[in-house]
Design a protein around this motif. Structure first.
Motif, PDB file in Angstrom:
ATOM      1  N   TYR A   1      46.225  45.209  36.287  1.00 52.45           N
ATOM      2  CA  TYR A   1      44.796  45.167  35.965  1.00 52.45           C
ATOM      3  C   TYR A   1      44.188  43.812  36.341  1.00 52.45           C
ATOM      4  CZ  TYR A   1      44.897  49.520  33.279  1.00 52.45           C
ATOM      5  OH  TYR A   1      45.001  50.833  32.915  1.00 52.45           O
ATOM      6  N   TYR A   2      45.008  42.760  36.237  1.00 57.49           N
ATOM      7  CA  TYR A   2      44.494  41.406  36.438  1.00 57.49           C
ATOM      8  C   TYR A   2      44.355  41.064  37.918  1.00 57.49           C
ATOM      9  CZ  TYR A   2      44.308  36.297  35.797  1.00 57.49           C
ATOM     10  OH  TYR A   2      43.950  34.976  35.804  1.00 57.49           O
ATOM     11  N   TRP A   3      45.348  41.432  38.736  1.00 59.24           N
ATOM     12  CA  TRP A   3      45.335  40.976  40.132  1.00 59.24           C
ATOM     13  C   TRP A   3      44.745  42.011  41.094  1.00 59.24           C
ATOM     14  CZ3 TRP A   3      49.740  38.356  37.780  1.00 59.24           C
ATOM     15  CH2 TRP A   3      49.595  36.960  37.817  1.00 59.24           C
ATOM     16  N   LEU A   4      44.511  43.232  40.619  1.00 63.16           N
ATOM     17  CA  LEU A   4      43.933  44.218  41.540  1.00 63.16           C
ATOM     18  C   LEU A   4      42.601  43.746  42.125  1.00 63.16           C
ATOM     19  CD1 LEU A   4      45.019  47.092  42.418  1.00 63.16           C
ATOM     20  CD2 LEU A   4      42.923  47.902  41.351  1.00 63.16           C
ATOM     21  N   PRO A   5      41.718  43.107  41.327  1.00 65.95           N
ATOM     22  CA  PRO A   5      40.470  42.601  41.927  1.00 65.95           C
ATOM     23  C   PRO A   5      40.719  41.628  43.082  1.00 65.95           C
ATOM     24  CG  PRO A   5      40.305  42.576  39.552  1.00 65.95           C
ATOM     25  CD  PRO A   5      41.716  42.948  39.869  1.00 65.95           C
ATOM     26  N   LYS A   6      41.841  40.899  43.042  1.00 68.76           N
ATOM     27  CA  LYS A   6      42.130  40.001  44.167  1.00 68.76           C
ATOM     28  C   LYS A   6      42.604  40.798  45.383  1.00 68.76           C
ATOM     29  CE  LYS A   6      41.762  36.368  44.849  1.00 68.76           C
ATOM     30  NZ  LYS A   6      40.711  35.792  45.734  1.00 68.76           N
ATOM     31  N   MET A   7      43.354  41.864  45.125  1.00 70.08           N
ATOM     32  CA  MET A   7      43.891  42.642  46.239  1.00 70.08           C
ATOM     33  C   MET A   7      42.810  43.474  46.902  1.00 70.08           C
ATOM     34  SD  MET A   7      47.426  44.035  44.565  1.00 70.08           S
ATOM     35  CE  MET A   7      48.428  42.981  43.538  1.00 70.08           C
ATOM     36  N   THR A   8      41.832  43.972  46.126  1.00 70.29           N
ATOM     37  CA  THR A   8      40.879  44.939  46.674  1.00 70.29           C
ATOM     38  C   THR A   8      39.436  44.488  46.584  1.00 70.29           C
ATOM     39  OG1 THR A   8      40.664  45.983  44.529  1.00 70.29           O
ATOM     40  CG2 THR A   8      42.357  46.845  45.987  1.00 70.29           C
ATOM     41  N   GLY A   9      39.150  43.521  45.734  1.00 69.56           N
ATOM     42  CA  GLY A   9      37.753  43.179  45.509  1.00 69.56           C
ATOM     43  C   GLY A   9      37.069  44.118  44.529  1.00 69.56           C
ATOM     44  N   ARG A  10      37.852  44.982  43.883  1.00 66.11           N
ATOM     45  CA  ARG A  10      37.264  45.899  42.912  1.00 66.11           C
ATOM     46  C   ARG A  10      38.054  45.866  41.622  1.00 66.11           C
ATOM     47  NH1 ARG A  10      33.919  49.689  45.505  1.00 66.11           N
ATOM     48  NH2 ARG A  10      33.998  49.410  47.760  1.00 66.11           N
ATOM     49  N   ARG A  11      37.331  45.969  40.505  1.00 70.10           N
ATOM     50  CA  ARG A  11      38.006  46.029  39.213  1.00 70.10           C
ATOM     51  C   ARG A  11      38.396  47.462  38.881  1.00 70.10           C
ATOM     52  NH1 ARG A  11      36.246  41.657  35.415  1.00 70.10           N
ATOM     53  NH2 ARG A  11      34.545  40.611  36.449  1.00 70.10           N
ATOM     54  N   MET A  12      39.388  47.570  38.026  1.00 70.78           N
ATOM     55  CA  MET A  12      39.688  48.907  37.509  1.00 70.78           C
ATOM     56  C   MET A  12      38.768  49.207  36.354  1.00 70.78           C
ATOM     57  SD  MET A  12      43.812  48.854  37.833  1.00 70.78           S
ATOM     58  CE  MET A  12      44.201  50.443  37.134  1.00 70.78           C
ATOM     59  N   ASN A  13      38.580  50.512  36.102  1.00 66.08           N
ATOM     60  CA  ASN A  13      37.644  50.919  35.064  1.00 66.08           C
ATOM     61  C   ASN A  13      38.117  50.454  33.686  1.00 66.08           C
ATOM     62  OD1 ASN A  13      36.757  52.885  32.884  1.00 66.08           O
ATOM     63  ND2 ASN A  13      35.359  53.364  34.573  1.00 66.08           N
ATOM     64  N   GLU A  14      37.237  49.810  32.973  1.00 68.34           N
ATOM     65  CA  GLU A  14      37.606  49.183  31.711  1.00 68.34           C
ATOM     66  C   GLU A  14      37.857  50.234  30.618  1.00 68.34           C
ATOM     67  OE1 GLU A  14      38.082  45.963  31.709  1.00 68.34           O
ATOM     68  OE2 GLU A  14      38.490  45.748  29.574  1.00 68.34           O
ATOM     69  N   PHE A  15      36.987  51.259  30.559  1.00 69.48           N
ATOM     70  CA  PHE A  15      37.137  52.269  29.496  1.00 69.48           C
ATOM     71  C   PHE A  15      38.490  52.978  29.611  1.00 69.48           C
ATOM     72  CE2 PHE A  15      36.857  56.718  28.200  1.00 69.48           C
ATOM     73  CZ  PHE A  15      36.639  56.543  26.848  1.00 69.48           C
ATOM     74  N   TRP A  16      38.801  53.453  30.826  1.00 70.34           N
ATOM     75  CA  TRP A  16      40.067  54.181  30.980  1.00 70.34           C
ATOM     76  C   TRP A  16      41.241  53.236  30.854  1.00 70.34           C
ATOM     77  CZ3 TRP A  16      40.020  58.929  29.905  1.00 70.34           C
ATOM     78  CH2 TRP A  16      38.871  59.702  30.159  1.00 70.34           C
ATOM     79  N   GLY A  17      41.036  51.972  31.165  1.00 73.67           N
ATOM     80  CA  GLY A  17      42.067  50.976  30.922  1.00 73.67           C
ATOM     81  C   GLY A  17      42.403  50.889  29.442  1.00 73.67           C
ATOM     82  N   ARG A  18      41.349  50.930  28.612  1.00 69.78           N
ATOM     83  CA  ARG A  18      41.596  50.869  27.174  1.00 69.78           C
ATOM     84  C   ARG A  18      42.277  52.136  26.664  1.00 69.78           C
ATOM     85  NH1 ARG A  18      38.141  46.765  24.590  1.00 69.78           N
ATOM     86  NH2 ARG A  18      37.606  45.494  26.388  1.00 69.78           N
ATOM     87  N   VAL A  19      41.852  53.268  27.218  1.00 70.37           N
ATOM     88  CA  VAL A  19      42.526  54.517  26.828  1.00 70.37           C
ATOM     89  C   VAL A  19      44.018  54.415  27.168  1.00 70.37           C
ATOM     90  CG1 VAL A  19      42.709  56.978  27.346  1.00 70.37           C
ATOM     91  CG2 VAL A  19      40.451  55.919  27.102  1.00 70.37           C
ATOM     92  N   HIS A  20      44.285  53.929  28.367  1.00 75.41           N
ATOM     93  CA  HIS A  20      45.673  53.754  28.803  1.00 75.41           C
ATOM     94  C   HIS A  20      46.411  52.822  27.855  1.00 75.41           C
ATOM     95  CE1 HIS A  20      48.530  51.651  31.831  1.00 75.41           C
ATOM     96  NE2 HIS A  20      49.156  52.660  31.269  1.00 75.41           N
ATOM     97  N   PHE A  21      45.763  51.720  27.512  1.00 78.80           N
ATOM     98  CA  PHE A  21      46.434  50.743  26.653  1.00 78.80           C
ATOM     99  C   PHE A  21      46.773  51.338  25.301  1.00 78.80           C
ATOM    100  CE2 PHE A  21      45.924  47.828  23.076  1.00 78.80           C
ATOM    101  CZ  PHE A  21      47.080  47.100  23.255  1.00 78.80           C
ATOM    102  N   TRP A  22      45.760  51.927  24.618  1.00 76.46           N
ATOM    103  CA  TRP A  22      46.014  52.389  23.252  1.00 76.46           C
ATOM    104  C   TRP A  22      47.009  53.532  23.258  1.00 76.46           C
ATOM    105  CZ3 TRP A  22      45.394  49.426  19.384  1.00 76.46           C
ATOM    106  CH2 TRP A  22      44.407  48.431  19.417  1.00 76.46           C
ATOM    107  N   GLY A  23      46.893  54.425  24.227  1.00 78.12           N
ATOM    108  CA  GLY A  23      47.871  55.505  24.320  1.00 78.12           C
ATOM    109  C   GLY A  23      49.276  54.957  24.492  1.00 78.12           C
ATOM    110  N   SER A  24      49.444  54.027  25.435  1.00 79.17           N
ATOM    111  CA  SER A  24      50.778  53.463  25.681  1.00 79.17           C
ATOM    112  C   SER A  24      51.282  52.719  24.457  1.00 79.17           C
ATOM    113  CB  SER A  24      50.734  52.492  26.866  1.00 79.17           C
ATOM    114  OG  SER A  24      50.245  53.135  27.994  1.00 79.17           O
ATOM    115  N   PHE A  25      50.409  51.925  23.853  1.00 77.17           N
ATOM    116  CA  PHE A  25      50.830  51.079  22.739  1.00 77.17           C
ATOM    117  C   PHE A  25      51.319  51.938  21.579  1.00 77.17           C
ATOM    118  CE2 PHE A  25      49.704  48.648  18.874  1.00 77.17           C
ATOM    119  CZ  PHE A  25      50.595  47.613  19.053  1.00 77.17           C
TER     120      PHE A  25
END
Lengths: 623, 259, 123
Positions: free
Chosen positions: A452-476
């Protein structure tokens, strides 16, 4: 300072310009640019993508094993017919997992997750992409060796995968492949495993040589050792562990290969009986020798899994607390001590082999000693949070979860380091829970954070924050649902590596016998199975998010979207071939956030000292 | 931006990239052979007294190989020095010598392997043991012929150094009298397992080194015209690897041939 | 490498087209040194073989003697031919670590295999 900088001969600027303006520069085609590339960034992405695929594959192996444990002998839903079709009716009769196949899955789950998933992702992928950028280097020191390293890795992976489809199936002796079991099991899967391992070890060695040489030789002018970001230090020590700990396993692998192919007896003792008959071997070998050589790698490997993760967490915590990391030097010296000590703790995996008290005492002492630097690192990262105005974005959430999860994993390891407790807990689910807490919600969370942190450097685009949180809480949540019950199961005496999940030793099967596994402990299998299923579901948002963001993610409009200080963010996005337009010069340490008297709350490492007499950078005490 | 310090040394470390790389690689090689030597020590110490073989090797060929490698270490160094003083002709001569010596080593090694694999221990139905080089082993004939001797006990075959003046004669053994027959391959016992594994791995290193040296001597020489300094570095790095392989042999020779 | 450098002071190290006659002497000096090392290595090999034929009362002492000679031999090769005697600190550090871990691997493994619990079949 300047005098030191001037000592370094300038890079060849001519080629730097040519590389930068695109007209004079010859763009490589698909094969040179994407498949046989020598660019460290491409290789890093190749490693990352391949390793993520292997992680997913290893996860599916685990899901099928969890089904078998919870419902022994019942056909696997959805995947069952496919299994029978691909592996044949002896391996998967009517879509159910045979005991042999379960053993294969167990051995290959471990091998794939460690050697083909986590290490390539943590060390090779992130290391390749980020380390040269962080130290201000144009590439790795040996680009072609780098490419060879990736190719050996892919080849090793293919050999491992092919072994599923040979008669007899893949290796069945666990990821530790203890002899004489590994030599006696009648499947050539073990030979494939050994050849695959030798390829993977070769790949790691080439990578390790490259990383160390790069970090020693290619640091930009002014990038002194104590100005290196902690991530680079972590990768440096990791590379040394791989370099010096892997060859003994390679030697052991060669000897086990000789045992299987040339019928030698390196690890086969005199009088060995297999299947009720005296084995036709010359004998005289030592099974314990395999365990020594294996764990000489095996234990440093644990730190190979965790150190890069700590490095990633450190970078992200510093960036998102907007203040310098607490105790940078302690972190560095702790990492070095871990690297050093990790070579002399290995036999704590072998207390049960009949070890004398003197040598057991030695290994208990070193094992407890190595927990000290680990705790120092965790403490430094924890204290770094104190008083920061924390940005709770997805990478930071994963890092914050890393701290307690790794804490649980580490602290539950202490009883295992002491022989009296270990003799009881050895080979139970307690051990499984312990090291999975270190690796799964520990390392893998840090790796998610890194993506999540370095993808913006690789592509110039961020990953979606909402689905990132869904991913985080589900995984956690579901990581804990999966692994927490295993502590209870282990302490109740449930052994690992049983194809029926211990059903034969359960109170339900043999009523009235003392010390059987009680019903509530057996019922946890179902609980874990559903937890694992949900954990799998929680990864779907991540996978979709990752691919969707490559094309459609929110554009960052900046080379430094997180406002970070390290050099990897001071390049164009994505970094061109050669990385930097000019040689970066480094003027300061890696974590100068919120420097008093400075206009912004971050001061990049390559920002020159301000000419005017600035306010003292170290804030005055006493208030 | 180009990769710096590929040719010139970095001021604060004093070495160029490839030299760091080769020494790192050699460190890992030390651990690789170190683990194998550890295995040697453990297995040898664990062998029951009197059962460790002595004198099973052809000492003449072994010594010859040792000298060949020692000489090649000198020639590879000379090749590097020739590059240093920019005399390409000398370089070609010395590097060619190294290559030839390396290949000589491999040939001698193959002869030795052949001798071992052609040596048989035959247990006869009457309890005796016949031991010697196989002369005739034609499946169509109902006998085999070896050049060797009879021994009453397995123990007589271990220490050949202690037994001076062994008389070897041609022995014809009918197949009906053979209980079982095994050649002196790696399967025969732990000593031969160690011998074949250690020397085999070492021979693979020699082969790899020969390929690198052959490349520098042949197609790789193009670099000499464009960047002689870098070429010299390559010769030095390949030489370091070659010396390391020699170093391993310096220990393999005594532990396998002499003790 | 440093031997050569000290042998030709004043000349830029291996600058292309440097005076060949100036190097010729150094080359022969270097060649002579290499020859001495080679002769010493040959002597060491001879000594090892000779030692292996000495009368003995058990192999341990003899193995130690032969390995001692082998170590001298290895020192000659590593020190002079690999230029380890005049190498940079970086390389020494690296090899120091390697030596330590190698000693740990071999020493601890062998010790562990011989420190078996008292009163078991192993002891």
């Amino acid at each position: 300072m300047d005098a030191i900088v001037e000592q370094f001969p300038p890079y060849r600027e001519r080629e730097a310009h040519a590389a930068h303006d695109g007209h004079a520069h010859h763009e490589p085609g698909f094969w040179r640019g994407c498949v046989f590339s020598t660019d460290h960034k491409v290789i890093g992405i190749q490693y990352g993508f391949t390793a993520l695929c292997f992680l997913l594959f290893g996860f599916f192996l685990m899901l099928m094993m969890r089904w078998q444990i919870a419902h022994p002998g019942q056909p696997v839903p959805v995947l069952g017919p496919l299994l029978e079709k691909m592996l044949g009716p002896t391996q998967a009769p009517k879509g159910a997992i045979s005991a042999e196949l379960y053993n294969s899955f167990g051995a290959m789950h471990g091998t794939i997750m460690i050697f083909l998933g986590v290490v390539p992702l943590a060390f090779a992928a992130f290391g390749n992409y980020v380390v040269p950028l962080m130290i201000g280097a144009p590439d790795m020191a040996f680009p072609r060796v780098n490419m060879a390293s990736y190719q050996a890795y892919v080849l090793g992976g293919i050999v491992m995968l092919v072994s599923f489809f040979i008669p007899g199936g893949a290796a069945q002796a666990g990821w530790t492949s203890y002899s004489p079991l590994a030599t006696s099991i009648p499947t050539d899967g073990q030979v494939f495993w050994l050849i695959g391992m030798i390829l993977l070890i070769t790949s790691s060695l080439l990578g390790a040589v490259n990383f160390i040489a790069t970090i020693i030789q290619l640091r930009a002018p002014g990038m002194t050792w104590l100005r290196l970001p902690f991530f680079v230090w972590a990768q440096f020590v990791t590379a040394f562990l791989l370099l010096l700990a892997f060859p003994p396993l390679e030697a052991a692998g060669i000897m086990q290969l000789m045992d299987r192919v040339a019928h030698t007896s390196f690890f086969l003792p005199t009088g060995l009986a297999a299947g009720g008959q005296l084995a036709h071997v010359s004998g005289g070998g030592s099974p314990l020798l395999w365990q020594h050589l294996f764990w000489f790698l095996g234990h440093p490997e644990v730190y190979v899994l965790i150190l890069p993760a700590m490095g990633i967490v450190c970078e992200i915590i510093a960036n998102n607390t907007r203040k310098p990391i607490w105790g940078y030097k302690s972190l560095v010296y702790s990492t070095l001590s871990i690297g050093f000590l990790s070579f002399i703790v290995w036999a704590h995996h072998m207390y049960l082999t009949g070890m004398g008290t003197k040598i057991a005492t030695f290994f208990q002492a070193t094992t407890l000693a190595i927990s000290i630097p680990s705790v120092i690192i965790l403490t430094c990262l924890l204290i770094s949070l104190w008083g920061g105005s924390i940005r709770f974005n997805t990478p930071m959430l994963f890092c914050l979860a890393f701290l307690p999860m790794f804490g649980i994993g580490g602290l539950t390891g202490l009883p295992l380091g002491l022989a009296p407790a270990d003799i009881y807990l050895h080979d139970t689910y307690y051990v499984i829970a312990h090291f999975h807490y270190v690796v799964a919600p520990g390392t893998i969370f840090a790796l998610f954070a890194g993506i999540y942190y370095w993808l913006p450097k690789m592509t110039g685009r961020r990953m979606n924050e909402f689905w990132g949180r869904v991913h985080f809480w589900g995984s956690f949540i579901f990581m804990n649902v999966v692994f927490m019950p295993m502590f209870a199961q282990g302490m109740e005496g449930m052994l690992r590596r049983m194809a029926d999940g211990g059903a034969n030793y359960s109170a339900a099967r043999v009523p009235g016998v003392p010390d059987t596994l009680p019903n509530d402990i057996m019922a946890l299998h179902t609980w874990i199975l559903w937890g694992a299923m949900c954990l799998g579901l929680a990864q779907i948002p991540f996978i979709i998010n990752l691919f969707w963001s490559l094309k459609h993610g929110e554009e960052t409009h900046s080379d430094n979207p997180w406002q970070a200080t390290t050099l990897d963010w001071q390049t164009p996005t994505p970094p061109p071939h050669g990385n930097f337009a000019q040689v970066p010069r480094v003027y300061r340490g890696p974590y100068e956030y919120s420097v008093p008297g400075h206009d912004t709350d971050f001061t990049p490492q390559n920002e020159p000292e301000i000419a005017k007499p600035a306010a003292p950078r170290i804030s005055t005490p006493a208030h | 931006m180009d990769i710096p310090y590929t040719v010139e040394a970095r001021p604060d470390t004093g070495v160029y990239n490839a030299k760091v790389g080769i020494w790192l690689f050699l460190s890992s090689e030390v651990m690789l052979f170190g683990a194998l030597f550890s295995a040697y020590v453990l297995i040898r110490v664990g062998t029951p007294a009197g059962e460790w073989p002595h004198g099973w090797q052809n000492l003449t060929l072994g010594t010859l190989n040792t000298v060949v490698l020692a000489l090649s270490a000198i020639t590879t160094l000379m090749a590097w020095v020739a590059c240093k003083i920019r005399q390409f002709g000398k370089f070609q001569f010395f590097h060619g010598c190294t290559l030839l010596l390396g290949l000589t080593f491999l040939c001698i090694k193959m002869v030795e392997y052949h001798q071992h694999l052609n040596h048989y221990e035959i247990h006869l139905t009457d309890g005796r043991i016949a031991d010697g080089d196989m002369l005739q082993n034609n499946p169509k004939q109902d006998y085999v012929v070896i050049k060797g001797r009879y021994a009453a006990y397995e123990e007589d075959l271990y220490d050949l150094r202690a037994q001076k003046n062994l008389k070897e004669t041609e022995i014809k053994i009918p197949r009906s009298q053979i209980k079982d027959m095994q050649s002196y391959g790696p399967w025969h016992n732990d000593y031969l397992a160690l011998y074949f594994t250690l020397t085999g791995l070492h021979a693979l290193h020699i082969l790899g080194g020969s390929i690198v040296i052959g490349y520098l001597w042949g197609p790789g020489r193009r670099l000499w015209k464009t960047d002689p300094e870098r070429f010299t570095n390559r010769v030095e790095v390949s030489g370091l690897f070659w010396h390391f392989v020699d170093l391993v042999w310096i220990f393999l020779f005594p532990v396998l041939y002499l003790t | 490498m440093d031997e050569l450098k000290t042998a030709q002071p004043g000349t830029a190290r291996a600058a292309a087209g440097a005076d060949p006659s100036g190097h010729a002497v150094d080359f022969h000096q270097y060649l002579r040194r290499c020859l001495y090392v080679f002769l010493a290595v040959l002597c060491a090999i001879g000594l090892m073989i000779f030692a292996s034929y000495l009368p003995h009362y058990g192999w341990a002492a003899k193995v130690a003697l032969i390995l001692a000679v082998a170590c001298v031999n290895a020192f000659l090769v590593a020190g002079f031919l690999m230029h380890l005697l005049s190498e940079k600190k970086l390389i020494y550090t690296l090899l120091g670590f390697t030596a330590f871990f190698f000693a740990g691997l071999m020493g601890l493994t062998i010790y562990a295999m011989h420190d078996m619990p008292v009163g078991t079949v192993f002891h």
